[in-house]
Design a protein around this motif. Structure first.
Motif, PDB file in Angstrom:
ATOM      1  N   ARG A 197      -5.221 -13.087  -7.616  1.00 28.00           N
ATOM      2  CA  ARG A 197      -4.995 -11.665  -7.891  1.00 28.00           C
ATOM      3  C   ARG A 197      -5.254 -10.816  -6.639  1.00 28.00           C
ATOM      4  O   ARG A 197      -6.259 -10.989  -5.965  1.00 28.00           O
ATOM      5  CB  ARG A 197      -5.934 -11.258  -9.026  1.00 28.00           C
ATOM      6  CG  ARG A 197      -5.816  -9.837  -9.477  1.00 28.00           C
ATOM      7  CD  ARG A 197      -6.739  -9.576 -10.680  1.00 28.00           C
ATOM      8  NE  ARG A 197      -6.814  -8.159 -10.979  1.00 28.00           N
ATOM      9  CZ  ARG A 197      -7.684  -7.324 -10.406  1.00 28.00           C
ATOM     10  NH1 ARG A 197      -8.546  -7.781  -9.518  1.00 28.00           N
ATOM     11  NH2 ARG A 197      -7.680  -6.048 -10.719  1.00 28.00           N
ATOM     12  N   ARG A 198      -4.330  -9.938  -6.339  1.00 25.74           N
ATOM     13  CA  ARG A 198      -4.454  -8.983  -5.229  1.00 25.74           C
ATOM     14  C   ARG A 198      -4.909  -9.656  -3.926  1.00 25.74           C
ATOM     15  O   ARG A 198      -5.865  -9.214  -3.277  1.00 25.74           O
ATOM     16  CB  ARG A 198      -5.396  -7.839  -5.611  1.00 25.74           C
ATOM     17  CG  ARG A 198      -4.860  -7.056  -6.791  1.00 25.74           C
ATOM     18  CD  ARG A 198      -5.475  -5.708  -6.948  1.00 25.74           C
ATOM     19  NE  ARG A 198      -4.760  -4.974  -8.020  1.00 25.74           N
ATOM     20  CZ  ARG A 198      -4.725  -3.669  -8.126  1.00 25.74           C
ATOM     21  NH1 ARG A 198      -5.367  -2.923  -7.240  1.00 25.74           N
ATOM     22  NH2 ARG A 198      -4.059  -3.080  -9.100  1.00 25.74           N
ATOM     23  N   ASP A 199      -4.213 -10.716  -3.564  1.00 23.42           N
ATOM     24  CA  ASP A 199      -4.584 -11.464  -2.367  1.00 23.42           C
ATOM     25  C   ASP A 199      -3.328 -11.978  -1.675  1.00 23.42           C
ATOM     26  O   ASP A 199      -2.611 -12.823  -2.207  1.00 23.42           O
ATOM     27  CB  ASP A 199      -5.503 -12.631  -2.750  1.00 23.42           C
ATOM     28  CG  ASP A 199      -6.022 -13.382  -1.533  1.00 23.42           C
ATOM     29  OD1 ASP A 199      -5.678 -13.005  -0.394  1.00 23.42           O
ATOM     30  OD2 ASP A 199      -6.769 -14.362  -1.731  1.00 23.42           O
ATOM     31  N   GLN A 213      -7.331  -9.135   4.972  1.00 26.35           N
ATOM     32  CA  GLN A 213      -7.570  -8.017   4.057  1.00 26.35           C
ATOM     33  C   GLN A 213      -9.024  -7.578   4.140  1.00 26.35           C
ATOM     34  O   GLN A 213      -9.935  -8.407   4.098  1.00 26.35           O
ATOM     35  CB  GLN A 213      -7.253  -8.438   2.610  1.00 26.35           C
ATOM     36  CG  GLN A 213      -5.772  -8.563   2.319  1.00 26.35           C
ATOM     37  CD  GLN A 213      -5.493  -8.977   0.877  1.00 26.35           C
ATOM     38  OE1 GLN A 213      -4.792  -9.937   0.637  1.00 26.35           O
ATOM     39  NE2 GLN A 213      -6.053  -8.234  -0.079  1.00 26.35           N
ATOM     40  N   THR A 231      -5.163   0.910   3.341  1.00 24.15           N
ATOM     41  CA  THR A 231      -5.171   0.774   1.879  1.00 24.15           C
ATOM     42  C   THR A 231      -6.279   1.628   1.261  1.00 24.15           C
ATOM     43  O   THR A 231      -6.730   1.367   0.142  1.00 24.15           O
ATOM     44  CB  THR A 231      -5.366  -0.702   1.473  1.00 24.15           C
ATOM     45  OG1 THR A 231      -6.562  -1.198   2.085  1.00 24.15           O
ATOM     46  CG2 THR A 231      -4.189  -1.543   1.905  1.00 24.15           C
ATOM     47  N   TRP A 237      -1.249  -1.686  -4.015  1.00 22.55           N
ATOM     48  CA  TRP A 237      -0.860  -2.733  -4.965  1.00 22.55           C
ATOM     49  C   TRP A 237      -0.113  -2.065  -6.115  1.00 22.55           C
ATOM     50  O   TRP A 237      -0.654  -1.164  -6.760  1.00 22.55           O
ATOM     51  CB  TRP A 237      -2.095  -3.465  -5.488  1.00 22.55           C
ATOM     52  CG  TRP A 237      -2.747  -4.294  -4.427  1.00 22.55           C
ATOM     53  CD1 TRP A 237      -3.769  -3.931  -3.609  1.00 22.55           C
ATOM     54  CD2 TRP A 237      -2.389  -5.625  -4.054  1.00 22.55           C
ATOM     55  NE1 TRP A 237      -4.075  -4.943  -2.731  1.00 22.55           N
ATOM     56  CE2 TRP A 237      -3.243  -5.998  -2.988  1.00 22.55           C
ATOM     57  CE3 TRP A 237      -1.434  -6.542  -4.497  1.00 22.55           C
ATOM     58  CZ2 TRP A 237      -3.172  -7.244  -2.370  1.00 22.55           C
ATOM     59  CZ3 TRP A 237      -1.361  -7.787  -3.879  1.00 22.55           C
ATOM     60  CH2 TRP A 237      -2.225  -8.129  -2.838  1.00 22.55           C
ATOM     61  N   ASP A 244      -0.832  -6.762  -9.772  1.00 23.83           N
ATOM     62  CA  ASP A 244      -1.831  -7.666  -9.202  1.00 23.83           C
ATOM     63  C   ASP A 244      -1.254  -8.656  -8.198  1.00 23.83           C
ATOM     64  O   ASP A 244      -2.007  -9.326  -7.471  1.00 23.83           O
ATOM     65  CB  ASP A 244      -2.520  -8.446 -10.325  1.00 23.83           C
ATOM     66  CG  ASP A 244      -3.542  -7.583 -11.062  1.00 23.83           C
ATOM     67  OD1 ASP A 244      -3.864  -6.495 -10.531  1.00 23.83           O
ATOM     68  OD2 ASP A 244      -3.993  -7.999 -12.146  1.00 23.83           O
ATOM     69  N   TYR A 245       0.069  -8.757  -8.132  1.00 25.21           N
ATOM     70  CA  TYR A 245       0.675  -9.760  -7.255  1.00 25.21           C
ATOM     71  C   TYR A 245       1.710  -9.163  -6.301  1.00 25.21           C
ATOM     72  O   TYR A 245       2.434  -9.902  -5.642  1.00 25.21           O
ATOM     73  CB  TYR A 245       1.324 -10.866  -8.117  1.00 25.21           C
ATOM     74  CG  TYR A 245       0.345 -11.430  -9.112  1.00 25.21           C
ATOM     75  CD1 TYR A 245      -0.678 -12.279  -8.705  1.00 25.21           C
ATOM     76  CD2 TYR A 245       0.404 -11.073 -10.468  1.00 25.21           C
ATOM     77  CE1 TYR A 245      -1.622 -12.761  -9.596  1.00 25.21           C
ATOM     78  CE2 TYR A 245      -0.532 -11.547 -11.373  1.00 25.21           C
ATOM     79  CZ  TYR A 245      -1.544 -12.386 -10.931  1.00 25.21           C
ATOM     80  OH  TYR A 245      -2.480 -12.855 -11.810  1.00 25.21           O
ATOM     81  N   PHE A 274       2.247  -6.239  -3.282  1.00 21.38           N
ATOM     82  CA  PHE A 274       1.715  -5.248  -2.360  1.00 21.38           C
ATOM     83  C   PHE A 274       2.889  -4.578  -1.638  1.00 21.38           C
ATOM     84  O   PHE A 274       3.778  -5.262  -1.124  1.00 21.38           O
ATOM     85  CB  PHE A 274       0.793  -5.936  -1.343  1.00 21.38           C
ATOM     86  CG  PHE A 274       0.200  -5.011  -0.320  1.00 21.38           C
ATOM     87  CD1 PHE A 274      -0.855  -4.173  -0.653  1.00 21.38           C
ATOM     88  CD2 PHE A 274       0.691  -4.975   0.971  1.00 21.38           C
ATOM     89  CE1 PHE A 274      -1.414  -3.315   0.288  1.00 21.38           C
ATOM     90  CE2 PHE A 274       0.141  -4.126   1.921  1.00 21.38           C
ATOM     91  CZ  PHE A 274      -0.916  -3.290   1.574  1.00 21.38           C
TER      92      PHE A 274
END
Lengths: 292, 133
Positions: free
Chosen positions: A46-48, A135, A155, A189, A192-193, A195
């Motif tokens: 998630r978010r990576d 990140q 961000t 974002w 969650d996937y 960006f």
């Protein structure tokens, strides 16, 4: 008749081989989808989007000699960009060494051969290689192989610099953003996937690609990074430049990357002015009939 | 039927050629091949292109100096090329695509080394890239 059919069949078989010869290149130490045939990747984190990334289908996938991957400069009507009159004029003033309007190397006005900054987005729309994405709590930082360049995508919630004359930017208040070879970038974002980064504030001396596609100081670039699964990331780049193009257009369309080992070393690749000068003297100039 | 087959086959041939040719730089005599045997005078491992310089003796004894390029180092290492691939004095056989204007210049396709091994320049699509394709 049989000979004709045989010839036809051979030619049909050769066509994909010919295409294939332009494709696969293995960078030392890197892994590709072909190394994991039949193996399914795990779920996306998630978010990576952090990590070292290489093109999933081979190291040459980032090579866009004749212009951006989704819209190469090959003279085909479907690849004609939606130029405004000013955009077309700028394109015709550029003298690239590849693409439909190519000239000999000695006659080019491409800023890159002299090692001027290629900037963003050309760094990913021409001769792209590995990328490492970092990140932090306030930034996504992308490290690029070519000339060891890097970009910061903020961000922390800030907005793009504004320019009242260009609707693609914020419309109130502040003066035009400082022109930069690498632009000014903010990201968020959207799920969650996925960006998404927006960039503006570009110096219009850079080209979009190796085929001389131009951009103005009104360029707005949209990058979308979609984390497909544990091993894959897709990158899409959209060009929005109302001075030079009548509508936004897609330059990279879901280009797949594969996650690499965190211990993979990214090769060094520098543009060296003295080496370029020697190359021009010994090869480029005499090849074009110019004086060495 | 015969005419149609010829037309379709010709179209596919043209398509195949264009798929390889469209990546080429404007100065090269596309599709032409020369095989040259000579003595290395310099191996310049550099951006935007590496250069192999070598002397070739013709049948009449005249010596001609050739300069042949490859792509930049990061695009060559995946195919086994290194800064140490050639030494001055090496006898090599080079297959190259010459330039159009008749100068002793070309783009390397492959080189046979003194030990008999062959280095191949890899996919033709790779641009000079680095600073200049």
């Amino acid at each position: 008749m049989r000979a004709l059919i045989t010839t036809f069949a051979v030619v049909m078989l050769l066509a994909p081989v010919t295409r294939g010869q332009q494709g696969f290149r293995r960078t030392p130490g890197a892994v590709y989808d072909v190394d994991f045939a039949g193996k399914k990747s795990g779920p996306a984190p998630r978010r990576d989007i952090s990590g070292i990334w290489e093109f999933a289908k081979g190291g040459a996938e980032g090579i866009q000699a004749d212009g951006v991957k989704a819209m190469p400069s090959d003279g085909k009507p479907e690849h004609e960009l939606p130029f405004t009159p000013d955009g077309r004029k700028a394109f015709m003033n550029n003298k690239p060494t590849y693409g439909f309007t190519q000239v000999p190397s000695a006659l080019t006005n491409d800023p890159m051969p002299g090692c001027d900054p290629q900037g963003f987005p050309r760094i990913v729309l021409h001769n792209a290689h590995h990328e490492q994405i970092l990140q932090t709590a306030t930034q996504v930082v992308i490290l690029y192989q070519f000339n060891k360049k890097w970009r910061t995508i903020w961000t922390d919630g800030r907005k793009l610099p504004s320019n009242p004359e260009v609707p693609a930017w914020d419309t109130k208040g502040s003066p035009p953003p400082e022109a930069r070879f690498w632009g000014y970038s903010v990201g968020r974002w959207v799920d969650d996937y996925t960006f998404v980064a927006d960039s503006n504030g570009f110096d219009d001396r850079t080209w979009l690609d190796n085929a001389g596609r131009p951009h103005s100081d009104a360029l707005h670039v949209i990058e979308t990074y979609h984390r497909v699964d544990a091993d894959h990331l897709e990158k899409t780049i959209t060009i929005d430049d109302p001075k030079y193009y009548t509508r936004p257009w897609v330059a990279l369309d879901k280009l797949p990357y594969r996650l690499q080992s965190p211990s993979l070393e990214i090769p060094e690749q520098e543009c060296v002015p003295s080496e370029t000068a020697k190359y021009n003297q010994l090869f480029a100039n005499p090849a074009a009939g110019a004086k060495p | 039927m015969r005419k149609m087959l010829v037309a379709v086959a010709s179209g596919v041939v043209l398509l195949s050629i264009s798929l390889t040719a469209h990546h080429a730089n404007a100065v090269f005599d596309l599709g032409k091949r020369l095989t040259l045997t000579g003595t290395v005078t310099e191996w310049f491992w550099a951006n935007p292109h590496c250069l192999l310089r070598f002397d070739v003796k013709s049948e009449n004894g005249e010596m001609k100096h050739w300069v042949a390029e490859t792509q930049a180092p990061p695009n060559m290492t995946p195919f086994g090329w290194t800064k140490q691939s050639f030494a001055v004095g090496d006898q090599v056989t080079v297959i190259l695509e010459p330039v159009k204007n008749g100068q002793p210049l070309g783009r390397i396709l492959q080189v046979q080394l003194p030990d008999g091994k062959t280095l191949v320049a890899g996919a033709p699509a790779i641009p000079a890239g680095d600073a200049r394709p």
